[in-house]
Write an enzyme that holds these catalytic residues in place. Structure first.
Site, PDB file in Angstrom:
ATOM      1  N   SER A 174       3.193 -95.963  27.778  1.00 12.93           N
ATOM      2  CA  SER A 174       2.877 -96.275  26.392  1.00 12.93           C
ATOM      3  C   SER A 174       4.083 -96.037  25.506  1.00 12.93           C
ATOM      4  O   SER A 174       4.897 -95.151  25.758  1.00 12.93           O
ATOM      5  CB  SER A 174       1.683 -95.446  25.914  1.00 12.93           C
ATOM      6  N   LYS A 175       4.174 -96.900  24.516  1.00 15.42           N
ATOM      7  CA  LYS A 175       5.303 -96.800  23.585  1.00 15.42           C
ATOM      8  C   LYS A 175       5.233 -95.466  22.854  1.00 15.42           C
ATOM      9  O   LYS A 175       6.244 -94.825  22.597  1.00 15.42           O
ATOM     10  CB  LYS A 175       5.208 -97.956  22.598  1.00 15.42           C
ATOM     11  N   ARG A 176       3.984 -95.055  22.547  1.00 17.91           N
ATOM     12  CA  ARG A 176       3.801 -93.816  21.801  1.00 17.91           C
ATOM     13  C   ARG A 176       4.388 -92.618  22.543  1.00 17.91           C
ATOM     14  O   ARG A 176       4.870 -91.677  21.959  1.00 17.91           O
ATOM     15  CB  ARG A 176       2.317 -93.586  21.520  1.00 17.91           C
TER      16      ARG A 176
ATOM     17  N   GLY B 158       6.979 -92.806  24.359  1.00 14.11           N
ATOM     18  CA  GLY B 158       8.415 -93.007  24.548  1.00 14.11           C
ATOM     19  C   GLY B 158       8.772 -93.827  25.777  1.00 14.11           C
ATOM     20  O   GLY B 158       9.934 -93.887  26.160  1.00 14.11           O
TER      21      GLY B 158
END
Ligand code: GLU
Length: 491
Positions: A262-264, A266
Protein backbone atom coordinates in the site's frame (compact mmCIF):
# COMPACT_ATOMS: atom_id res chain seq x y z
CA UNK A 1 -42.00 6.28 -19.40
CA UNK A 2 -38.58 5.14 -20.52
CA UNK A 3 -37.72 5.23 -24.19
CA UNK A 4 -36.91 1.62 -25.01
CA UNK A 5 -35.39 2.62 -28.36
CA UNK A 6 -32.53 4.12 -26.41
CA UNK A 7 -31.64 0.74 -24.91
CA UNK A 8 -31.97 -0.99 -28.26
CA UNK A 9 -29.66 1.54 -29.86
CA UNK A 10 -27.12 1.02 -27.09
CA UNK A 11 -27.28 -2.76 -27.59
CA UNK A 12 -26.76 -2.36 -31.32
CA UNK A 13 -23.48 -0.55 -30.77
CA UNK A 14 -21.85 -3.34 -28.75
CA UNK A 15 -18.94 -4.91 -30.67
CA UNK A 16 -19.15 -8.69 -30.78
CA UNK A 17 -17.11 -11.70 -31.84
CA UNK A 18 -13.68 -10.92 -30.40
CA UNK A 19 -12.09 -10.99 -27.00
CA UNK A 20 -12.44 -7.52 -25.45
CA UNK A 21 -10.80 -6.61 -22.15
CA UNK A 22 -10.56 -3.36 -20.30
CA UNK A 23 -8.26 -1.81 -17.78
CA UNK A 24 -10.42 0.44 -15.63
CA UNK A 25 -8.30 2.45 -13.23
CA UNK A 26 -9.60 5.12 -10.92
CA UNK A 27 -7.48 8.24 -11.27
CA UNK A 28 -5.76 8.11 -7.90
CA UNK A 29 -2.50 9.77 -8.98
CA UNK A 30 -0.24 6.73 -8.88
CA UNK A 31 -0.11 3.23 -10.31
CA UNK A 32 0.56 0.74 -7.59
CA UNK A 33 2.18 -2.58 -8.35
CA UNK A 34 -1.10 -4.52 -8.07
CA UNK A 35 -2.73 -2.14 -10.54
CA UNK A 36 0.12 -2.44 -12.97
CA UNK A 37 -0.17 -6.22 -12.77
CA UNK A 38 -3.93 -6.02 -13.46
CA UNK A 39 -3.23 -3.75 -16.44
CA UNK A 40 -0.59 -6.16 -17.72
CA UNK A 41 -2.73 -9.31 -17.36
CA UNK A 42 -5.70 -7.56 -18.93
CA UNK A 43 -3.60 -6.41 -21.87
CA UNK A 44 -1.98 -9.85 -22.24
CA UNK A 45 -5.36 -11.63 -22.38
CA UNK A 46 -6.46 -9.32 -25.19
CA UNK A 47 -3.19 -9.48 -27.12
CA UNK A 48 -2.80 -13.25 -26.69
CA UNK A 49 -6.25 -13.73 -28.22
CA UNK A 50 -5.78 -11.10 -30.94
CA UNK A 51 -8.56 -9.13 -29.24
CA UNK A 52 -9.18 -5.54 -28.28
CA UNK A 53 -7.82 -3.76 -25.23
CA UNK A 54 -9.75 -0.82 -23.84
CA UNK A 55 -8.80 1.87 -21.36
CA UNK A 56 -11.66 3.20 -19.25
CA UNK A 57 -11.30 5.86 -16.60
CA UNK A 58 -13.45 5.23 -13.51
CA UNK A 59 -13.86 8.65 -11.98
CA UNK A 60 -17.28 8.46 -10.38
CA UNK A 61 -15.90 8.95 -6.90
CA UNK A 62 -15.65 12.71 -7.11
CA UNK A 63 -14.22 12.99 -3.61
CA UNK A 64 -11.14 11.05 -4.68
CA UNK A 65 -10.22 13.18 -7.69
CA UNK A 66 -6.52 14.02 -7.93
CA UNK A 67 -5.00 16.67 -10.22
CA UNK A 68 -2.97 15.16 -13.06
CA UNK A 69 -3.97 11.63 -12.11
CA UNK A 70 -5.07 10.64 -15.59
CA UNK A 71 -1.69 11.69 -16.91
CA UNK A 72 -0.03 9.14 -14.64
CA UNK A 73 -2.23 6.43 -16.15
CA UNK A 74 -1.49 7.40 -19.76
CA UNK A 75 2.21 7.84 -19.07
CA UNK A 76 2.57 4.51 -17.29
CA UNK A 77 0.68 2.59 -19.94
CA UNK A 78 2.74 4.19 -22.71
CA UNK A 79 6.09 3.62 -20.95
CA UNK A 80 5.17 0.00 -20.34
CA UNK A 81 4.09 -0.55 -23.94
CA UNK A 82 0.55 -1.51 -22.89
CA UNK A 83 -1.14 0.17 -25.83
CA UNK A 84 -4.92 0.46 -25.97
CA UNK A 85 -7.20 0.20 -28.98
CA UNK A 86 -10.05 2.24 -27.52
CA UNK A 87 -10.00 4.82 -24.78
CA UNK A 88 -10.72 8.40 -23.77
CA UNK A 89 -7.84 9.83 -25.77
CA UNK A 90 -8.46 7.88 -28.98
CA UNK A 91 -12.20 7.23 -28.86
CA UNK A 92 -13.85 4.07 -30.19
CA UNK A 93 -17.22 2.55 -31.04
CA UNK A 94 -18.61 2.66 -27.50
CA UNK A 95 -17.36 6.10 -26.41
CA UNK A 96 -17.25 7.92 -24.07
CA UNK A 97 -14.65 5.98 -22.06
CA UNK A 98 -14.70 8.22 -18.99
CA UNK A 99 -17.41 7.30 -16.51
CA UNK A 100 -18.25 10.85 -15.48
CA UNK A 101 -19.21 11.46 -19.11
CA UNK A 102 -21.60 8.51 -19.10
CA UNK A 103 -23.78 9.82 -16.30
CA UNK A 104 -27.04 9.88 -18.26
CA UNK A 105 -26.58 6.31 -19.35
CA UNK A 106 -26.34 5.00 -15.79
CA UNK A 107 -29.41 6.99 -14.76
CA UNK A 108 -31.44 5.48 -17.57
CA UNK A 109 -30.38 1.91 -16.80
CA UNK A 110 -31.04 2.39 -13.09
CA UNK A 111 -34.57 3.55 -13.89
CA UNK A 112 -35.05 0.60 -16.21
CA UNK A 113 -34.23 -1.70 -13.30
CA UNK A 114 -36.67 0.16 -11.05
CA UNK A 115 -39.43 -0.30 -13.64
CA UNK A 116 -38.63 -3.99 -13.88
CA UNK A 117 -38.77 -4.40 -10.11
CA UNK A 118 -35.07 -5.17 -9.59
CA UNK A 119 -34.25 -1.85 -7.94
CA UNK A 120 -36.07 0.79 -5.91
CA UNK A 121 -35.95 4.44 -5.01
CA UNK A 122 -34.77 4.92 -1.46
CA UNK A 123 -35.30 8.16 0.45
CA UNK A 124 -33.70 7.17 3.77
CA UNK A 125 -30.73 9.09 5.09
CA UNK A 126 -28.04 6.54 5.87
CA UNK A 127 -24.52 7.11 6.95
CA UNK A 128 -21.68 5.32 5.28
CA UNK A 129 -21.13 3.11 8.32
CA UNK A 130 -24.78 2.09 8.34
CA UNK A 131 -24.41 1.41 4.64
CA UNK A 132 -21.37 -0.83 5.19
CA UNK A 133 -22.45 -2.36 8.49
CA UNK A 134 -23.05 -5.76 6.96
CA UNK A 135 -25.68 -6.48 9.65
CA UNK A 136 -28.16 -8.60 7.92
CA UNK A 137 -30.38 -9.05 10.88
CA UNK A 138 -31.47 -5.41 10.64
CA UNK A 139 -34.95 -4.33 9.62
CA UNK A 140 -35.51 -4.25 5.87
CA UNK A 141 -35.32 -0.87 4.20
CA UNK A 142 -38.83 0.67 4.40
CA UNK A 143 -38.47 2.05 0.86
CA UNK A 144 -38.02 -1.41 -0.63
CA UNK A 145 -41.71 -2.10 -0.71
CA UNK A 146 -43.06 1.38 -1.49
CA UNK A 147 -45.46 1.24 -4.44
CA UNK A 148 -43.68 2.55 -7.51
CA UNK A 149 -46.28 5.33 -8.15
CA UNK A 150 -45.79 6.65 -4.64
CA UNK A 151 -42.01 6.60 -4.92
CA UNK A 152 -42.17 8.18 -8.37
CA UNK A 153 -44.38 10.99 -7.04
CA UNK A 154 -41.80 11.76 -4.33
CA UNK A 155 -39.00 11.76 -6.91
CA UNK A 156 -41.05 14.06 -9.16
CA UNK A 157 -41.61 16.38 -6.21
CA UNK A 158 -37.85 16.80 -5.91
CA UNK A 159 -37.14 14.68 -2.84
CA UNK A 160 -33.51 13.46 -2.76
CA UNK A 161 -33.12 9.74 -3.40
CA UNK A 162 -30.72 6.95 -4.17
CA UNK A 163 -31.52 3.88 -6.24
CA UNK A 164 -30.85 0.53 -4.58
CA UNK A 165 -30.59 -2.95 -5.98
CA UNK A 166 -33.47 -5.18 -4.88
CA UNK A 167 -31.70 -8.39 -3.94
CA UNK A 168 -34.11 -11.35 -4.10
CA UNK A 169 -35.16 -12.67 -0.70
CA UNK A 170 -33.99 -16.21 -0.02
CA UNK A 171 -32.22 -18.53 -2.41
CA UNK A 172 -28.61 -18.51 -3.51
CA UNK A 173 -26.54 -16.97 -6.26
CA UNK A 174 -23.62 -18.75 -7.90
CA UNK A 175 -20.96 -17.15 -9.98
CA UNK A 176 -17.97 -18.54 -11.82
CA UNK A 177 -14.50 -17.16 -11.73
CA UNK A 178 -11.73 -18.31 -14.04
CA UNK A 179 -9.26 -18.36 -11.16
CA UNK A 180 -11.39 -19.11 -8.09
CA UNK A 181 -13.89 -21.50 -9.64
CA UNK A 182 -17.59 -21.58 -8.67
CA UNK A 183 -18.67 -19.63 -5.63
CA UNK A 184 -22.20 -19.79 -4.18
CA UNK A 185 -23.61 -17.38 -1.63
CA UNK A 186 -26.93 -17.05 0.19
CA UNK A 187 -28.85 -14.08 -1.17
CA UNK A 188 -29.75 -13.11 2.37
CA UNK A 189 -26.09 -12.22 2.95
CA UNK A 190 -26.15 -9.65 0.14
CA UNK A 191 -27.16 -6.07 0.84
CA UNK A 192 -29.45 -3.88 -1.25
CA UNK A 193 -26.46 -1.89 -2.42
CA UNK A 194 -26.73 1.65 -3.78
CA UNK A 195 -26.58 1.75 -7.57
CA UNK A 196 -27.17 5.45 -8.15
CA UNK A 197 -26.09 8.02 -5.60
CA UNK A 198 -27.84 11.20 -4.51
CA UNK A 199 -25.64 13.22 -6.87
CA UNK A 200 -26.95 11.13 -9.77
CA UNK A 201 -23.60 9.42 -10.27
CA UNK A 202 -23.42 5.64 -10.17
CA UNK A 203 -21.50 3.64 -7.61
CA UNK A 204 -18.62 1.57 -8.89
CA UNK A 205 -20.77 -1.49 -8.26
CA UNK A 206 -23.36 -0.35 -10.79
CA UNK A 207 -21.17 1.43 -13.31
CA UNK A 208 -18.85 -1.53 -13.83
CA UNK A 209 -21.74 -3.78 -14.85
CA UNK A 210 -23.31 -1.25 -17.20
CA UNK A 211 -20.01 -0.34 -18.81
CA UNK A 212 -18.66 -3.85 -19.10
CA UNK A 213 -21.86 -4.87 -20.84
CA UNK A 214 -22.20 -1.84 -23.10
CA UNK A 215 -18.52 -1.99 -24.02
CA UNK A 216 -18.81 -5.68 -24.96
CA UNK A 217 -16.20 -6.77 -22.40
CA UNK A 218 -15.68 -10.54 -22.56
CA UNK A 219 -13.14 -10.91 -19.70
CA UNK A 220 -13.38 -8.77 -16.59
CA UNK A 221 -9.96 -8.74 -14.93
CA UNK A 222 -9.65 -7.09 -11.53
CA UNK A 223 -8.42 -7.44 -7.97
CA UNK A 224 -9.92 -10.12 -5.73
CA UNK A 225 -11.28 -7.42 -3.40
CA UNK A 226 -14.24 -7.38 -5.80
CA UNK A 227 -14.94 -11.11 -5.45
CA UNK A 228 -17.42 -10.67 -2.64
CA UNK A 229 -19.47 -8.26 -4.76
CA UNK A 230 -19.51 -10.53 -7.80
CA UNK A 231 -22.81 -12.26 -6.86
CA UNK A 232 -24.51 -8.86 -6.79
CA UNK A 233 -23.08 -8.11 -10.22
CA UNK A 234 -24.43 -11.41 -11.49
CA UNK A 235 -27.88 -10.55 -10.16
CA UNK A 236 -27.68 -7.27 -12.06
CA UNK A 237 -26.66 -8.99 -15.30
CA UNK A 238 -29.53 -11.43 -14.82
CA UNK A 239 -32.00 -8.65 -14.05
CA UNK A 240 -31.11 -6.99 -17.35
CA UNK A 241 -31.06 -10.35 -19.17
CA UNK A 242 -27.42 -9.91 -20.20
CA UNK A 243 -24.66 -12.49 -20.70
CA UNK A 244 -22.21 -12.62 -17.83
CA UNK A 245 -18.58 -12.03 -18.84
CA UNK A 246 -15.71 -14.29 -17.77
CA UNK A 247 -14.50 -13.08 -14.39
CA UNK A 248 -10.77 -13.14 -13.71
CA UNK A 249 -10.16 -12.06 -10.13
CA UNK A 250 -6.49 -11.72 -9.20
CA UNK A 251 -5.17 -12.23 -5.70
CA UNK A 252 -3.52 -9.27 -4.06
CA UNK A 253 0.12 -8.36 -4.25
CA UNK A 254 1.43 -8.42 -0.68
CA UNK A 255 4.34 -6.66 0.99
CA UNK A 256 4.64 -9.58 3.43
CA UNK A 257 2.59 -12.57 4.53
CA UNK A 258 -0.03 -10.40 6.29
CA UNK A 259 -0.20 -7.06 4.53
CA UNK A 260 -1.15 -5.92 1.09
CA UNK A 261 1.19 -3.51 -0.60
CA UNK A 262 0.00 0.00 0.00
CA UNK A 263 1.08 3.50 -0.80
CA UNK A 264 0.14 4.53 2.72
CA UNK A 265 2.80 2.20 4.09
CA UNK A 266 5.39 3.56 1.73
CA UNK A 267 5.36 0.71 -0.77
CA UNK A 268 6.59 1.80 -4.18
CA UNK A 269 4.38 2.60 -7.14
CA UNK A 270 5.49 1.91 -10.71
CA UNK A 271 6.96 5.40 -11.03
CA UNK A 272 8.77 5.07 -7.69
CA UNK A 273 10.42 1.86 -8.90
CA UNK A 274 11.44 3.47 -12.15
CA UNK A 275 12.87 6.43 -10.24
CA UNK A 276 14.76 4.01 -8.00
CA UNK A 277 16.66 2.83 -11.06
CA UNK A 278 14.64 -0.16 -12.23
CA UNK A 279 14.17 -0.67 -15.97
CA UNK A 280 10.58 -0.82 -17.17
CA UNK A 281 10.98 -4.20 -18.97
CA UNK A 282 12.47 -5.70 -15.79
CA UNK A 283 9.57 -4.35 -13.71
CA UNK A 284 7.03 -5.74 -16.17
CA UNK A 285 8.75 -9.13 -16.30
CA UNK A 286 8.85 -9.35 -12.52
CA UNK A 287 5.28 -8.13 -12.09
CA UNK A 288 4.04 -10.68 -14.66
CA UNK A 289 5.37 -13.46 -12.42
CA UNK A 290 3.61 -12.11 -9.32
CA UNK A 291 0.75 -14.57 -9.42
CA UNK A 292 1.30 -16.10 -12.84
CA UNK A 293 3.69 -18.79 -13.93
CA UNK A 294 4.31 -20.27 -17.35
CA UNK A 295 3.36 -23.87 -18.01
CA UNK A 296 4.74 -26.75 -20.08
CA UNK A 297 8.01 -26.18 -21.90
CA UNK A 298 8.30 -22.68 -20.53
CA UNK A 299 7.75 -23.71 -16.92
CA UNK A 300 11.39 -23.05 -15.96
CA UNK A 301 11.75 -19.78 -17.86
CA UNK A 302 11.85 -16.57 -15.84
CA UNK A 303 12.97 -13.94 -18.27
CA UNK A 304 10.21 -12.85 -20.65
CA UNK A 305 10.05 -9.91 -23.00
CA UNK A 306 6.61 -8.40 -23.53
CA UNK A 307 6.10 -10.20 -26.88
CA UNK A 308 7.15 -13.48 -25.21
CA UNK A 309 4.60 -12.87 -22.47
CA UNK A 310 1.92 -12.32 -25.09
CA UNK A 311 2.73 -15.75 -26.50
CA UNK A 312 3.02 -17.52 -23.16
CA UNK A 313 0.26 -15.95 -21.07
CA UNK A 314 -2.58 -18.36 -20.29
CA UNK A 315 -5.20 -17.99 -17.58
CA UNK A 316 -4.48 -21.47 -16.24
CA UNK A 317 -1.11 -20.16 -15.05
CA UNK A 318 -2.71 -17.52 -12.80
CA UNK A 319 -2.60 -18.46 -9.14
CA UNK A 320 -5.22 -18.09 -6.41
CA UNK A 321 -2.60 -17.46 -3.76
CA UNK A 322 -1.49 -13.96 -2.94
CA UNK A 323 1.94 -13.07 -4.29
CA UNK A 324 4.61 -11.44 -2.18
CA UNK A 325 6.49 -8.57 -3.74
CA UNK A 326 10.20 -9.17 -3.23
CA UNK A 327 12.38 -6.18 -4.02
CA UNK A 328 15.55 -8.31 -3.97
CA UNK A 329 14.11 -10.54 -6.64
CA UNK A 330 13.19 -7.52 -8.75
CA UNK A 331 16.73 -6.21 -8.24
CA UNK A 332 18.10 -9.51 -9.49
CA UNK A 333 15.89 -9.28 -12.58
CA UNK A 334 17.00 -5.71 -13.11
CA UNK A 335 20.69 -6.65 -13.03
CA UNK A 336 20.04 -9.32 -15.67
CA UNK A 337 18.20 -6.78 -17.82
CA UNK A 338 20.99 -4.21 -17.45
CA UNK A 339 23.55 -6.81 -18.50
CA UNK A 340 21.51 -7.83 -21.51
CA UNK A 341 21.32 -4.30 -22.93
CA UNK A 342 23.51 -3.45 -25.92
CA UNK A 343 26.47 -1.25 -24.87
CA UNK A 344 24.79 1.69 -26.62
CA UNK A 345 21.47 1.17 -24.84
CA UNK A 346 23.25 0.79 -21.52
CA UNK A 347 25.17 4.01 -22.09
CA UNK A 348 21.95 5.82 -22.89
CA UNK A 349 20.30 4.54 -19.71
CA UNK A 350 23.36 5.09 -17.51
CA UNK A 351 24.49 8.49 -18.79
CA UNK A 352 22.21 10.69 -16.64
CA UNK A 353 23.26 8.74 -13.55
CA UNK A 354 26.98 8.97 -14.39
CA UNK A 355 26.51 12.67 -15.00
CA UNK A 356 25.18 13.14 -11.47
CA UNK A 357 28.70 12.81 -10.08
CA UNK A 358 31.02 12.89 -13.08
CA UNK A 359 31.46 16.06 -15.15
CA UNK A 360 35.12 15.80 -16.18
CA UNK A 361 35.18 12.45 -17.99
CA UNK A 362 33.15 11.05 -20.87
CA UNK A 363 30.28 8.76 -19.79
CA UNK A 364 31.08 6.64 -22.85
CA UNK A 365 34.39 5.64 -21.22
CA UNK A 366 32.88 4.91 -17.83
CA UNK A 367 29.70 3.05 -18.82
CA UNK A 368 31.50 -0.15 -19.92
CA UNK A 369 32.94 -0.50 -16.41
CA UNK A 370 29.46 -0.40 -14.93
CA UNK A 371 27.31 -2.60 -17.09
CA UNK A 372 28.24 -5.88 -15.40
CA UNK A 373 28.62 -4.28 -11.99
CA UNK A 374 25.38 -2.56 -11.10
CA UNK A 375 22.01 -3.91 -10.18
CA UNK A 376 20.15 -0.61 -10.43
CA UNK A 377 20.90 2.58 -12.30
CA UNK A 378 20.72 4.50 -9.05
CA UNK A 379 23.78 2.54 -7.81
CA UNK A 380 25.85 4.39 -10.39
CA UNK A 381 26.51 7.93 -9.04
CA UNK A 382 28.14 6.70 -5.84
CA UNK A 383 30.21 4.09 -7.68
CA UNK A 384 31.87 6.59 -10.02
CA UNK A 385 32.10 9.74 -7.91
CA UNK A 386 35.89 9.26 -7.45
CA UNK A 387 36.58 10.17 -11.08
CA UNK A 388 35.90 13.84 -10.48
CA UNK A 389 36.88 14.03 -6.84
CA UNK A 390 39.52 11.88 -5.22
CA UNK A 391 38.12 10.93 -1.82
CA UNK A 392 40.06 11.70 1.32
CA UNK A 393 41.16 8.17 2.19
CA UNK A 394 43.30 6.72 4.97
CA UNK A 395 46.59 4.88 4.55
CA UNK A 396 45.06 1.67 5.89
CA UNK A 397 43.34 1.16 2.52
CA UNK A 398 46.73 0.07 1.18
CA UNK A 399 46.73 -2.94 3.46
CA UNK A 400 45.38 -6.01 1.69
CA UNK A 401 46.26 -9.52 2.64
CA UNK A 402 45.31 -11.24 -0.58
CA UNK A 403 47.35 -8.83 -2.68
CA UNK A 404 50.19 -9.02 -0.15
CA UNK A 405 50.18 -5.28 0.23
CA UNK A 406 50.99 -3.03 3.18
CA UNK A 407 51.65 0.73 3.23
CA UNK A 408 55.41 -0.01 3.02
CA UNK A 409 54.96 -2.31 0.03
CA UNK A 410 52.59 0.24 -1.52
CA UNK A 411 55.25 2.95 -1.25
CA UNK A 412 57.78 0.78 -3.08
CA UNK A 413 55.25 -0.14 -5.79
CA UNK A 414 54.07 3.40 -6.36
CA UNK A 415 57.60 4.81 -6.46
CA UNK A 416 58.34 2.36 -9.25
CA UNK A 417 55.02 2.75 -11.06
CA UNK A 418 55.10 6.55 -11.26
CA UNK A 419 58.18 6.89 -13.53
CA UNK A 420 57.16 3.83 -15.55
CA UNK A 421 53.75 5.34 -16.32
CA UNK A 422 55.21 8.80 -16.90
CA UNK A 423 57.47 7.27 -19.54
CA UNK A 424 54.69 5.54 -21.51
CA UNK A 425 54.38 6.98 -24.98
CA UNK A 426 50.87 5.95 -25.85
CA UNK A 427 48.22 6.06 -23.03
CA UNK A 428 46.19 3.03 -24.12
CA UNK A 429 44.73 0.35 -21.88
CA UNK A 430 46.97 -2.24 -23.48
CA UNK A 431 50.13 -0.19 -22.91
CA UNK A 432 49.20 0.59 -19.31
CA UNK A 433 48.50 -3.08 -18.70
CA UNK A 434 51.77 -4.25 -20.28
CA UNK A 435 53.75 -1.58 -18.48
CA UNK A 436 52.40 -2.61 -15.06
CA UNK A 437 52.68 -6.38 -15.57
CA UNK A 438 56.26 -6.03 -16.83
CA UNK A 439 57.07 -3.82 -13.88
CA UNK A 440 55.64 -6.40 -11.46
CA UNK A 441 57.92 -9.05 -13.00
CA UNK A 442 60.91 -6.78 -12.65
CA UNK A 443 60.02 -6.10 -9.04
CA UNK A 444 59.50 -9.83 -8.51
CA UNK A 445 56.01 -9.38 -7.02
CA UNK A 446 52.58 -10.74 -7.97
CA UNK A 447 50.76 -8.47 -10.40
CA UNK A 448 48.10 -7.92 -7.72
CA UNK A 449 50.70 -6.56 -5.31
CA UNK A 450 51.39 -3.76 -7.76
CA UNK A 451 47.85 -3.27 -9.05
CA UNK A 452 46.35 -2.90 -5.58
CA UNK A 453 48.17 0.30 -4.52
CA UNK A 454 47.85 1.74 -8.03
CA UNK A 455 44.10 1.29 -7.99
CA UNK A 456 43.74 2.54 -4.41
CA UNK A 457 45.69 5.71 -5.12
CA UNK A 458 43.90 6.28 -8.43
CA UNK A 459 40.42 5.88 -6.93
CA UNK A 460 40.82 6.54 -3.21
CA UNK A 461 38.34 3.77 -2.36
CA UNK A 462 38.52 0.04 -1.86
CA UNK A 463 35.61 -0.96 -4.10
CA UNK A 464 35.57 0.40 -7.63
CA UNK A 465 33.98 -0.58 -10.91
CA UNK A 466 36.95 -1.59 -13.05
CA UNK A 467 40.51 -2.36 -12.11
CA UNK A 468 43.66 -0.24 -11.91
CA UNK A 469 44.32 -0.29 -15.65
CA UNK A 470 40.84 0.78 -16.69
CA UNK A 471 40.66 3.52 -14.09
CA UNK A 472 44.10 4.96 -14.89
CA UNK A 473 43.25 4.89 -18.57
CA UNK A 474 40.12 6.99 -18.03
CA UNK A 475 41.86 9.41 -15.65
CA UNK A 476 44.63 10.11 -18.18
CA UNK A 477 48.34 10.17 -17.56
CA UNK A 478 48.61 13.49 -15.79
CA UNK A 479 45.83 12.89 -13.28
CA UNK A 480 46.95 9.30 -12.70
CA UNK A 481 50.50 10.36 -11.89
CA UNK A 482 49.26 13.17 -9.66
CA UNK A 483 47.07 10.72 -7.70
CA UNK A 484 49.79 8.05 -7.47
CA UNK A 485 52.19 10.66 -6.05
CA UNK A 486 49.59 11.65 -3.44
CA UNK A 487 49.24 7.97 -2.57
CA UNK A 488 52.96 7.46 -2.19
CA UNK A 489 53.16 10.49 0.11
CA UNK A 490 50.57 8.94 2.43
CA UNK A 491 52.58 5.78 2.96
N1 GLU B 1 -11.80 1.31 -10.81
C1 GLU B 1 -11.55 0.08 -10.14
C2 GLU B 1 -10.25 0.17 -9.40
O1 GLU B 1 -9.42 0.99 -9.73
C3 GLU B 1 -11.44 -1.01 -11.17
C4 GLU B 1 -12.05 -2.26 -10.82
C5 GLU B 1 -12.35 -3.07 -12.07
O2 GLU B 1 -11.40 -3.24 -12.87
O3 GLU B 1 -13.46 -3.48 -12.28
O4 GLU B 1 -10.06 -0.58 -8.47
Amino acid sequence: MLDLNYFEAMEAKIPKGKVRTRFAPSPTGYMHVGNLRTALYTWLIARHAGGTFILRIEDTDQARQVEGAEEVIYRTMAECGLDHDEGPDIGGPVAPYIQSQRRDTYGKYARLLVERGHAYYCFCEKTESEEDSGEFGRAPDPCRDLPLEEAQARVDAGEPFVIRQKIPRGGTTTFQDAIFGDITVENDTLDDQVLLKRDGLPTYNFANVIDDHLMGITHVVRGSEYLSSAPKYNLLYQAFGWDIPTYVHCSPVMRDAQNKMSKRHGDPSYEDLRDQGYLTPAILNYVALLGWSPKGELAEQEIFSLPELVQAFELNGVSKSPAIFDLDKLTHFNALYLRALSPEAFLQAAEPYIRQTVKNYAPGLIAPLLQARCEKLTDIPEKVDFFDTLPDYGVDLFTNKKSKCTPEVAKRMLDAAIPALEGLTDWTQENIHNCLTTLAEQLEVKTATLMWPVRISAAGKAVTPGGAVEICHILGREETVRRLKLGAEKC
